[in-house]
Enzyme design. Structure first.
Site, PDB file in Angstrom:
ATOM      1  N   LEU A  78     -30.148  -6.616 -70.282  1.00  5.36           N
ATOM      2  CA  LEU A  78     -28.963  -7.348 -69.817  1.00  5.36           C
ATOM      3  C   LEU A  78     -29.169  -8.857 -69.837  1.00  5.36           C
ATOM      4  CD1 LEU A  78     -28.006  -5.157 -66.707  1.00  5.36           C
ATOM      5  CD2 LEU A  78     -27.583  -4.732 -69.118  1.00  5.36           C
ATOM      6  N   SER A  82     -25.103 -16.009 -70.923  1.00  5.24           N
ATOM      7  CA  SER A  82     -23.885 -15.191 -71.030  1.00  5.24           C
ATOM      8  C   SER A  82     -22.586 -15.993 -70.927  1.00  5.24           C
ATOM      9  CB  SER A  82     -23.901 -14.122 -69.938  1.00  5.24           C
ATOM     10  OG  SER A  82     -23.608 -14.707 -68.686  1.00  5.24           O
ATOM     11  N   THR A 123     -21.028  -6.947 -76.611  1.00  5.48           N
ATOM     12  CA  THR A 123     -19.849  -7.545 -75.964  1.00  5.48           C
ATOM     13  C   THR A 123     -18.588  -7.537 -76.822  1.00  5.48           C
ATOM     14  OG1 THR A 123     -18.949  -9.702 -75.290  1.00  5.48           O
ATOM     15  CG2 THR A 123     -20.855  -9.771 -76.721  1.00  5.48           C
ATOM     16  N   GLU A 125     -16.783  -9.975 -77.121  1.00  7.36           N
ATOM     17  CA  GLU A 125     -16.742 -11.285 -77.803  1.00  7.36           C
ATOM     18  C   GLU A 125     -17.049 -11.137 -79.288  1.00  7.36           C
ATOM     19  OE1 GLU A 125     -16.561 -14.939 -77.312  1.00  7.36           O
ATOM     20  OE2 GLU A 125     -15.152 -14.136 -75.869  1.00  7.36           O
ATOM     21  N   TYR A 147     -22.234 -17.819 -78.989  1.00  4.06           N
ATOM     22  CA  TYR A 147     -22.604 -16.657 -78.166  1.00  4.06           C
ATOM     23  C   TYR A 147     -22.252 -15.348 -78.894  1.00  4.06           C
ATOM     24  CZ  TYR A 147     -21.982 -13.122 -74.470  1.00  4.06           C
ATOM     25  OH  TYR A 147     -22.017 -11.955 -73.718  1.00  4.06           O
ATOM     26  N   LYS A 151     -24.850 -12.516 -80.237  1.00  8.29           N
ATOM     27  CA  LYS A 151     -24.749 -11.140 -79.728  1.00  8.29           C
ATOM     28  C   LYS A 151     -24.564 -10.130 -80.869  1.00  8.29           C
ATOM     29  CE  LYS A 151     -25.048 -10.918 -75.185  1.00  8.29           C
ATOM     30  NZ  LYS A 151     -25.805  -9.908 -74.440  1.00  8.29           N
TER      31      LYS A 151
HETATM   32  P1  NAP Z   1     -25.231 -12.963 -65.894  1.00 13.64           P
HETATM   33  O1  NAP Z   1     -24.748 -12.764 -64.490  1.00 13.64           O
HETATM   34  O2  NAP Z   1     -25.086 -14.290 -66.531  1.00 13.64           O
HETATM   35  O3  NAP Z   1     -26.792 -12.558 -65.923  1.00 13.64           O
HETATM   36  C1  NAP Z   1     -27.624 -12.908 -66.987  1.00 13.64           C
HETATM   37  C2  NAP Z   1     -29.055 -12.604 -66.624  1.00 13.64           C
HETATM   38  O4  NAP Z   1     -29.906 -12.954 -67.731  1.00 13.64           O
HETATM   39  C3  NAP Z   1     -29.589 -13.370 -65.408  1.00 13.64           C
HETATM   40  O5  NAP Z   1     -30.409 -12.518 -64.644  1.00 13.64           O
HETATM   41  C4  NAP Z   1     -30.436 -14.456 -66.051  1.00 13.64           C
HETATM   42  O6  NAP Z   1     -31.492 -14.909 -65.240  1.00 13.64           O
HETATM   43  C5  NAP Z   1     -31.013 -13.683 -67.238  1.00 13.64           C
HETATM   44  N1  NAP Z   1     -31.564 -14.543 -68.273  1.00 13.64           N
HETATM   45  C6  NAP Z   1     -30.961 -15.562 -68.935  1.00 13.64           C
HETATM   46  N2  NAP Z   1     -31.785 -16.110 -69.831  1.00 13.64           N
HETATM   47  C7  NAP Z   1     -32.966 -15.436 -69.744  1.00 13.64           C
HETATM   48  C8  NAP Z   1     -34.205 -15.545 -70.411  1.00 13.64           C
HETATM   49  N3  NAP Z   1     -34.447 -16.483 -71.348  1.00 13.64           N
HETATM   50  N4  NAP Z   1     -35.200 -14.680 -70.082  1.00 13.64           N
HETATM   51  C9  NAP Z   1     -34.993 -13.755 -69.110  1.00 13.64           C
HETATM   52  N5  NAP Z   1     -33.830 -13.613 -68.447  1.00 13.64           N
HETATM   53  C10 NAP Z   1     -32.831 -14.441 -68.763  1.00 13.64           C
HETATM   54  O7  NAP Z   1     -24.544 -11.913 -66.885  1.00 13.64           O
HETATM   55  P2  NAP Z   1     -23.802 -10.516 -66.566  1.00 13.64           P
HETATM   56  O8  NAP Z   1     -22.349 -10.782 -66.383  1.00 13.64           O
HETATM   57  O9  NAP Z   1     -24.545  -9.785 -65.542  1.00 13.64           O
HETATM   58  O10 NAP Z   1     -23.943  -9.801 -67.986  1.00 13.64           O
HETATM   59  C11 NAP Z   1     -25.065  -8.993 -68.289  1.00 13.64           C
HETATM   60  C12 NAP Z   1     -25.178  -8.839 -69.791  1.00 13.64           C
HETATM   61  O11 NAP Z   1     -24.000  -8.242 -70.316  1.00 13.64           O
HETATM   62  C13 NAP Z   1     -25.348 -10.144 -70.561  1.00 13.64           C
HETATM   63  O12 NAP Z   1     -26.187  -9.871 -71.661  1.00 13.64           O
HETATM   64  C14 NAP Z   1     -23.946 -10.467 -71.041  1.00 13.64           C
HETATM   65  O13 NAP Z   1     -24.001 -11.270 -72.200  1.00 13.64           O
HETATM   66  C15 NAP Z   1     -23.434  -9.081 -71.322  1.00 13.64           C
HETATM   67  N6  NAP Z   1     -21.974  -8.881 -71.194  1.00 13.64           N
HETATM   68  C16 NAP Z   1     -21.335  -9.283 -70.054  1.00 13.64           C
HETATM   69  C17 NAP Z   1     -19.984  -9.028 -69.927  1.00 13.64           C
HETATM   70  C18 NAP Z   1     -19.236  -9.440 -68.695  1.00 13.64           C
HETATM   71  O14 NAP Z   1     -18.004  -9.504 -68.742  1.00 13.64           O
HETATM   72  N7  NAP Z   1     -19.896  -9.664 -67.560  1.00 13.64           N
HETATM   73  C19 NAP Z   1     -19.282  -8.376 -70.962  1.00 13.64           C
HETATM   74  C20 NAP Z   1     -19.992  -7.982 -72.096  1.00 13.64           C
HETATM   75  C21 NAP Z   1     -21.349  -8.226 -72.200  1.00 13.64           C
HETATM   76  P3  NAP Z   1     -31.353 -16.164 -64.243  1.00 13.64           P
HETATM   77  O15 NAP Z   1     -30.910 -15.584 -62.929  1.00 13.64           O
HETATM   78  O16 NAP Z   1     -32.745 -16.689 -64.222  1.00 13.64           O
HETATM   79  O17 NAP Z   1     -30.372 -17.112 -64.840  1.00 13.64           O
HETATM   80  N1  GDD Z   2     -14.701 -20.152 -67.890  1.00 11.11           N
HETATM   81  C1  GDD Z   2     -13.464 -20.657 -67.975  1.00 11.11           C
HETATM   82  N2  GDD Z   2     -13.129 -21.770 -67.257  1.00 11.11           N
HETATM   83  N3  GDD Z   2     -12.570 -20.029 -68.770  1.00 11.11           N
HETATM   84  C2  GDD Z   2     -11.319 -20.520 -68.809  1.00 11.11           C
HETATM   85  C3  GDD Z   2     -10.925 -21.642 -68.085  1.00 11.11           C
HETATM   86  C4  GDD Z   2     -11.875 -22.312 -67.276  1.00 11.11           C
HETATM   87  O1  GDD Z   2     -11.618 -23.317 -66.628  1.00 11.11           O
HETATM   88  N4  GDD Z   2      -9.616 -21.863 -68.341  1.00 11.11           N
HETATM   89  C5  GDD Z   2      -9.207 -20.924 -69.174  1.00 11.11           C
HETATM   90  N5  GDD Z   2     -10.231 -20.097 -69.477  1.00 11.11           N
HETATM   91  C6  GDD Z   2     -10.180 -18.979 -70.429  1.00 11.11           C
HETATM   92  C7  GDD Z   2     -11.260 -19.053 -71.501  1.00 11.11           C
HETATM   93  O2  GDD Z   2     -10.880 -19.997 -72.508  1.00 11.11           O
HETATM   94  C8  GDD Z   2     -11.255 -17.601 -71.971  1.00 11.11           C
HETATM   95  O3  GDD Z   2     -10.241 -17.393 -72.894  1.00 11.11           O
HETATM   96  C9  GDD Z   2     -10.939 -16.819 -70.690  1.00 11.11           C
HETATM   97  O4  GDD Z   2     -10.450 -17.762 -69.746  1.00 11.11           O
HETATM   98  C10 GDD Z   2     -12.129 -16.072 -70.094  1.00 11.11           C
HETATM   99  O5  GDD Z   2     -13.210 -16.968 -69.975  1.00 11.11           O
HETATM  100  P1  GDD Z   2     -14.576 -16.554 -69.212  1.00 11.11           P
HETATM  101  O6  GDD Z   2     -14.256 -16.047 -67.854  1.00 11.11           O
HETATM  102  O7  GDD Z   2     -15.504 -17.699 -69.322  1.00 11.11           O
HETATM  103  O8  GDD Z   2     -15.081 -15.282 -70.017  1.00 11.11           O
HETATM  104  P2  GDD Z   2     -15.221 -14.985 -71.596  1.00 11.11           P
HETATM  105  O9  GDD Z   2     -14.158 -13.998 -71.933  1.00 11.11           O
HETATM  106  O10 GDD Z   2     -15.299 -16.206 -72.376  1.00 11.11           O
HETATM  107  O11 GDD Z   2     -16.660 -14.285 -71.648  1.00 11.11           O
HETATM  108  C11 GDD Z   2     -17.017 -13.256 -70.710  1.00 11.11           C
HETATM  109  O12 GDD Z   2     -16.690 -11.993 -71.244  1.00 11.11           O
HETATM  110  C12 GDD Z   2     -17.388 -11.620 -72.439  1.00 11.11           C
HETATM  111  C13 GDD Z   2     -16.868 -10.246 -72.853  1.00 11.11           C
HETATM  112  O13 GDD Z   2     -15.661 -10.389 -73.524  1.00 11.11           O
HETATM  113  C14 GDD Z   2     -18.529 -13.386 -70.462  1.00 11.11           C
HETATM  114  O14 GDD Z   2     -18.888 -12.527 -69.404  1.00 11.11           O
HETATM  115  C15 GDD Z   2     -19.345 -12.995 -71.685  1.00 11.11           C
HETATM  116  O15 GDD Z   2     -20.734 -12.951 -71.345  1.00 11.11           O
HETATM  117  C16 GDD Z   2     -18.884 -11.599 -72.135  1.00 11.11           C
HETATM  118  O16 GDD Z   2     -19.604 -11.193 -73.264  1.00 11.11           O
END
Ligand code: NAP
Ligand code: GDD
Length: 351
Positions: A78, A82, A123, A125, A147, A151
Site C-alpha cells: 500500500l 499517493s 488505482t 487514476e 502518479y 502506478k
Molecule cells: P496514504 O494515506 O497516502 O498512505 C500512503 C502510505 O505510504 C503511508 O503509510 C506512507 O508513509 C507510505 N509511504 C510513502 N512513501 C513511502 C516510501 N518511500 N517508503 C515506505 N512507505 C512509504 O494512502 P492511502 O489512501 O492509504 O492509499 C493506500 C494505497 O492505495 C496507495 O498506494 C494509494 O496510491 C493507493 N490507492 C488509494 C486510493 C484512495 O482513494 N485512497 C485509491 C486507489 C489506490 P508515511 O506515513 O511515512 O508518509
Molecule cells: N486535492 C484537491 N484539492 N482536489 C481538488 C481540489 C482541491 O482543492 N479542488 C478540486 N479538486 C478535485 C481534483 O482536481 C480531482 O478532480 C478531485 O477533486 C479529487 O481529488 P483528490 O481528492 O486529490 O483525489 P484524486 O482523485 O486525485 O486521487 C485519489 O484517488 C485516486 C483513485 O482514483 C488519491 O487517493 C489517489 O491516491 C488514488 O489513486
C-alpha cells in the site's frame, strides 16, 4: 497463525487493513519510514499490536530485510506517494516509490519468500482520460498524471511477475475511497475539515479547484476488505473495486454543509464561481485556480461486477453515510482543538 506484511501501514488504508487482519487473528508486520521525528500516523492506537520494521520502498535492501524478518504469507503493498497533485511537483520521487518501489518489493519476495501472496494497490487514476464508461478490468488505460503513469508500471509489473514466475500476485484497481483518517490534502477531507471549522467559526471560507470533477467514492473500511478477499482466492486475478456511483465534488460540498445545517447556493462561473450560505448570504466557497491540475481526470465511475461475483464483495457504507461520518469526526476534532486552546488560554490567564 497467518503472517502479513503491510507496506504503507501508517496511511489511511494501512491502518484499516491492520485492524481487519488483527481481528482475523493474523500476526501483522508493517514497514515504516524513518523520519526525523517518530510518527505512527494512523496507527498510533495499534503500535503495540503490530510489529514495525523500518524500511523504504526505494531501498531494496531494507525490503529484503523486512521480508526476511516477517516471513509473510501475504504482502499488501500500500505504500505510495499517493497525492496526485504532488506528483507534478515530485515526479521522480513518485516514480521511484510508486513504480520502481513495486519492482523492489516483488524482487525481495521472489528471492526470499516466493510463495507469499502479493497485493498491489493499483488505482482508477490509471483510467485517467476514460476510454469507456463505466470502467472495468478490461477498459484500456490512459493515465493523466505522473502518479497515474507510475502506478501503471506497478500494475503491469505485478501482472508480469504472476505470468513470468508463477507468483501469486493480484492488483486491486481501487476507485477513490475516503474516511475519517484521510489526509487533509485530499478534496473530501479538505472539505469536511473546512465545513467543521466554518460551522464552529474558526475559518471564513474554503478554496478549491475543479469542483465539477466526478468521482466514484466509497469508505476505506469496505475497500480493505476487498484487498483481503483477493488474496484468499484459489487463482490470483485483478479486480475493480468501486461503488458504482459517481458524484461531482460540488455534490460532496453541498452534502457536507447540509450535515451542519447550511444550504449552499452557487453563483458565477469558472474561477468567478462562489458558494454562499443560503441563510446569511456569506461566501463560504471560492474557486482558486492554484488548485487546478495540469491535466485533469474529469470522470471516474467503476463497475465492480466481477468483484461482487467472484469475491462476494459488497459495499456497506453509502456515499451519504461516508460524508456524514467524515463531517461528524471533523466536528469532534475541531471542537477538541478549540477546547484545548481555550483551556490553555484560561491556564495562561490565571497564572
Ligand atoms: P496514504 O494515506 O497516502 O498512505 C500512503 C502510505 O505510504 C503511508 O503509510 C506512507 O508513509 C507510505 N509511504 C510513502 N512513501 C513511502 C516510501 N518511500 N517508503 C515506505 N512507505 C512509504 O494512502 P492511502 O489512501 O492509504 O492509499 C493506500 C494505497 O492505495 C496507495 O498506494 C494509494 O496510491 C493507493 N490507492 C488509494 C486510493 C484512495 O482513494 N485512497 C485509491 C486507489 C489506490 P508515511 O506515513 O511515512 O508518509
Ligand atoms: N486535492 C484537491 N484539492 N482536489 C481538488 C481540489 C482541491 O482543492 N479542488 C478540486 N479538486 C478535485 C481534483 O482536481 C480531482 O478532480 C478531485 O477533486 C479529487 O481529488 P483528490 O481528492 O486529490 O483525489 P484524486 O482523485 O486525485 O486521487 C485519489 O484517488 C485516486 C483513485 O482514483 C488519491 O487517493 C489517489 O491516491 C488514488 O489513486
Amino acid at each position: 497463525m497467518k503472517k502479513a506484511l503491510i507496506t504503507g501501514i501508517t496511511g489511511q488504508d494501512g491502518s484499516y487493513l491492520a485492524e481487519l487482519l488483527l481481528e482475523k487473528g493474523y500476526e501483522v508486520y508493517g514497514i515504516m519510514r524513518r523520519k526525523s521525528k517518530v510518527d505512527y500516523g494512523n496507527i498510533e492506537h495499534l503500535k503495540d499490536k503490530v510489529k514495525l520494521i523500518y524500511a523504504d520502498m526505494t531501498d531494496i535492501v531494507s525490503l529484503i530485510n523486512a521480508i526476511n524478518i516477517s516471513q509473510p504469507d501475504e504482502v499488501y503493498n500500500l505504500a505510495a506517494q499517493s497525492f496526485v497533485g504532488a506528483s507534478w511537483e515530485q515526479p521522480v520521487a513518485t516514480a521511484d516509490i510508486d513504480a520502481n518501489g513495486v519492482l523492489n518489493i516483488l524482487e525481495a519476495i521472489k528471492n526470499v519468500k516466493p510463495d507469499a501472496r502479493f497485493y498491489q494497490a493499483s488505482t482508477s487514476e490509471m483510467f485517467g482520460l476514460v476510454q469507456e464508461v463505466p470502467q472495468k478490468e478490461t477498459t484500456p488505460f490512459y493515465p493523466r498524471s505522473p502518479y497515474g503513469v507510475a502506478k501503471l508500471y506497478g500494475h503491469w509489473i505485478t501482472k508480469n511477475y504472476r505470468e513470468s514466475y508463477n507468483m501469486y500476485t493480484c492488483s486491486g484497481i481501487l476507485f477513490n475511497h475516503e474516511s475519517e483518517r484521510r489526509g487533509l490534502e485530499f478534496v473530501t477531507r479538505k472539505i469536511t475539515d473546512a465545513v467543521a471549522r466554518i460551522k464552529l467559526g474558526v475559518q471564513d471560507h474554503l478554496e478549491l479547484g475543479n469542483i465539477d470533477a466526478k468521482r466514484d467514492w466509497g469508505h476505506s473500511k469496505d475497500y480493505v476488505r476487498a484487498m483481503w478477499l483477493m488474496l484468499q482466492q484459489d487463482i490470483p486475478d485483478d479486480y475493480v473495486i468501486a461503488s458504482g456511483e459517481t458524484h461531482k465534488v460540488r455534490e460532496f460540498i453541498e452534502l457536507a454543509f447540509q450535515h451542519v445545517g447550511i444550504d449552499v447556493v452557487w453563483s458565477g462561473e469558472g474561477v468567478g464561481e462562489v458558494g454562499k450560505d443560503k441563510a446569511t448570504g456569506k461566501v463560504i466557497v471560492k474557486i482558486n485556480s492554484k488548485f487546478y491540475r495540469p491535466a485533469e481526470v474529469e470522470l471516474l465511475l467503476g463497475d465492480p461486477t466481477k468483484a461482487k461475483k467472484n469475491l462476494n464483495w459488497e459495499l456497506e457504507i453509502t456515499f451519504s453515510e461516508l460524508v456524514k461520518r467524515m463531517v461528524e469526526s471533523d466536528l469532534e476534532k475541531v471542537r477538541s482543538e478549540i477546547n484545548g486552546r481555550e483551556y490553555f488560554n484560561e491556564a495562561a490567564a490565571t497564572k
